[in-house]
Design an enzyme around this catalytic site. Structure first.
Site, PDB file in Angstrom:
ATOM      1  N   PHE A  58      55.502  53.182  47.525  1.00  0.00           N
ATOM      2  CA  PHE A  58      56.119  53.080  48.936  1.00  0.00           C
ATOM      3  C   PHE A  58      57.477  54.045  48.987  1.00  0.00           C
ATOM      4  O   PHE A  58      58.286  53.609  49.553  1.00  0.00           O
ATOM      5  CB  PHE A  58      56.358  51.584  49.256  1.00  0.00           C
ATOM      6  CG  PHE A  58      55.422  50.851  49.509  1.00  0.00           C
ATOM      7  CD1 PHE A  58      54.120  51.038  49.551  1.00  0.00           C
ATOM      8  CD2 PHE A  58      55.551  49.535  49.766  1.00  0.00           C
ATOM      9  CE1 PHE A  58      53.178  50.090  50.049  1.00  0.00           C
ATOM     10  CE2 PHE A  58      54.499  48.439  50.102  1.00  0.00           C
ATOM     11  CZ  PHE A  58      53.283  48.880  50.223  1.00  0.00           C
ATOM     12  N   SER A  65      48.939  46.897  48.421  1.00  0.00           N
ATOM     13  CA  SER A  65      48.983  48.025  47.586  1.00  0.00           C
ATOM     14  C   SER A  65      49.606  47.462  45.979  1.00  0.00           C
ATOM     15  O   SER A  65      50.084  46.409  45.793  1.00  0.00           O
ATOM     16  CB  SER A  65      50.562  48.720  48.024  1.00  0.00           C
ATOM     17  OG  SER A  65      50.662  49.497  46.932  1.00  0.00           O
ATOM     18  N   ASN A  98      51.177  49.070  43.818  1.00  0.00           N
ATOM     19  CA  ASN A  98      52.270  49.825  43.282  1.00  0.00           C
ATOM     20  C   ASN A  98      53.477  49.144  43.587  1.00  0.00           C
ATOM     21  O   ASN A  98      54.558  49.632  43.158  1.00  0.00           O
ATOM     22  CB  ASN A  98      52.096  51.188  43.662  1.00  0.00           C
ATOM     23  CG  ASN A  98      50.895  51.842  43.214  1.00  0.00           C
ATOM     24  OD1 ASN A  98      50.346  51.641  42.234  1.00  0.00           O
ATOM     25  ND2 ASN A  98      50.227  52.627  44.078  1.00  0.00           N
ATOM     26  N   THR A  99      53.636  47.926  44.259  1.00  0.00           N
ATOM     27  CA  THR A  99      54.809  47.315  44.401  1.00  0.00           C
ATOM     28  C   THR A  99      54.561  46.006  43.738  1.00  0.00           C
ATOM     29  O   THR A  99      53.886  45.149  44.260  1.00  0.00           O
ATOM     30  CB  THR A  99      55.195  47.088  45.943  1.00  0.00           C
ATOM     31  OG1 THR A  99      55.272  48.350  46.681  1.00  0.00           O
ATOM     32  CG2 THR A  99      56.528  46.154  45.931  1.00  0.00           C
ATOM     33  N   LYS A 129      46.145  44.750  55.834  1.00  0.00           N
ATOM     34  CA  LYS A 129      45.188  45.732  55.107  1.00  0.00           C
ATOM     35  C   LYS A 129      45.025  45.072  53.565  1.00  0.00           C
ATOM     36  O   LYS A 129      46.256  44.573  53.104  1.00  0.00           O
ATOM     37  CB  LYS A 129      46.150  47.045  54.985  1.00  0.00           C
ATOM     38  CG  LYS A 129      45.293  48.109  53.844  1.00  0.00           C
ATOM     39  CD  LYS A 129      45.769  49.440  54.039  1.00  0.00           C
ATOM     40  CE  LYS A 129      44.768  50.328  53.305  1.00  0.00           C
ATOM     41  NZ  LYS A 129      45.381  51.659  53.629  1.00  0.00           N
ATOM     42  N   ASN A 172      42.475  48.966  50.426  1.00  0.00           N
ATOM     43  CA  ASN A 172      43.260  49.686  49.738  1.00  0.00           C
ATOM     44  C   ASN A 172      42.532  50.290  48.550  1.00  0.00           C
ATOM     45  O   ASN A 172      41.552  50.290  48.438  1.00  0.00           O
ATOM     46  CB  ASN A 172      44.550  48.864  49.816  1.00  0.00           C
ATOM     47  CG  ASN A 172      45.748  49.572  49.710  1.00  0.00           C
ATOM     48  OD1 ASN A 172      45.842  50.499  49.143  1.00  0.00           O
ATOM     49  ND2 ASN A 172      46.646  48.933  50.347  1.00  0.00           N
TER      50      ASN A 172
END
Length: 341
Positions: free
Chosen positions: A114, A174, A176-177, A216, A245
């Site tokens: 992000f 996501s 990645n968080t 999402k 995603n």
């Protein structure tokens, strides 16, 4: 023309070529030149979430996180554009390198985290744009906001973008968080959806318009988990679901250079997982909620496959990077050729 440009861009690092491409698309948009890059797709109007789309093929979030090239992308023929993911405060994202191409598999792995300039910067770009089409704004939480306080970040963003978005996407998927994907399940999801729905009602009264909310989701849930999410979305009164995603799976990239990098895998290897998720959602939702499909659309026939599986709209990301603007028209043509139900 795009194949030549891609050869040159692919000689650069993935993130450098991404940034340069955005600059070029943005500049072409300001000069009104991007329409010359490809033949415009045929009109294939559709109404979804109460919104009128000139065609059902859109740009997925992630390519233009800060809304830097809205006008440029609009001239390429997309039926709608989704920008973000944006967070309340600017943040740099994860350390570089954080994007990896896997051209043998038509795939990309990213762990961007992000990275964005914050919601206020994005809104300034939106206001400066001349785009009048359907604009989705994808919102998320800052990396240092505890998961148990995530709803605060989503509500901050929703408050700010509401008046400027055609629809708002809530990104809870996501990889990645840290901790973000936990928001897709159980009480965490229900509490988030309840807060969003209530704020949506308040904002609708305040602004005199109702802006749809889409959620999402990830492609890595079991069928049972996907069904539970679908039921929660219906019960809470959400307006759409975006499937999907990126994936944490590495099926399809085993043994390839960069195939074991951490992050979310997109492109051709996620196609079947994404399409399966669309089918599970479609069976459970039975038309009560529209599905926006993303994941692995590298050819027009795969856009049509997503629609046949139950989607009402599709979005491009990695396929657009590998195939360029011609994929938009190819996807619209393939969808138009589907038998009418």
């Amino acid at each position: 023309m795009y194949n030549l440009a891609r050869q040159l861009l692919f000689k650069l690092s993935p993130e450098t070529s991404h940034d340069l491409s955005l600059d070029l698309i943005g500049a072409g948009g300001r000069l009104g030149l991007n329409g010359l890059l490809c033949k415009a797709p045929a009109q294939l109007p559709v109404n979804v979430m109460g919104l009128d789309f000139p065609n059902p093929v859109g740009l997925a979030a992630g390519l233009d996180k800060n809304g830097a090239a809205i006008d440029g992308f609009s001239q390429l023929g997309f039926g709608f554009i989704e920008i973000g993911t944006v967070t309340p405060r600017p943040q740099p994202g994860n350390p570089k390198p954080r994007i990896f191409r896997l051209p043998e598999a038509e795939a990309i792995i990213n762990r961007m985290g992000f990275n964005n300039l914050g919601v206020d910067n994005l809104l300034a770009r939106v206001k400066a744009s001349s785009y009048k089409g359907v604009l989705g704004i994808n919102i998320g939480k800052n990396f240092d906001t505890p998961v148990e306080r995530a709803v605060d970040d989503y509500l901050i963003c929703l408050d700010k973008v509401y008046a400027h978005a055609s629809y708002v996407t809530v990104n809870v998927s996501s990889p990645n968080t840290p901790g973000l994907r936990s928001l897709q399940f159980g009480d965490s999801l229900k509490q988030l959806l309840e807060a969003l729905r209530q704020r949506q009602e308040d904002l609708a009264q305040q602004h005199g318009k109702r802006v749809p909310l889409a959620i999402k989701i990830a492609p890595d849930m079991s069928d049972e988990e996907t069904v539970e999410v679908a039921r929660a979305l219906v019960e809470s009164g959400m307006d759409a679901v975006i499937a999907t995603n990126t994936t944490l799976s590495r099926v399809g990239v085993e043994g390839l250079e960069h195939g074991d990098e951490a992050g979310g895998l997109s492109g051709a290897p996620v196609r079947d997982k994404s399409t399966h998720t669309v089918k599970v959602l479609a069976a459970e939702l039975a038309g009560r909620l529209p599905i926006i499909a993303a994941g692995g659309i590298t050819e027009g026939r795969y856009a049509a496959e997503k629609m046949a599986a139950g989607a009402s709209l599709v979005q491009l990301y990695s396929g657009f990077i590998y195939k360029g603007p011609a994929l938009i028209r190819e996807s619209v043509d393939a969808i138009a050729a589907l038998p009418r139900s």
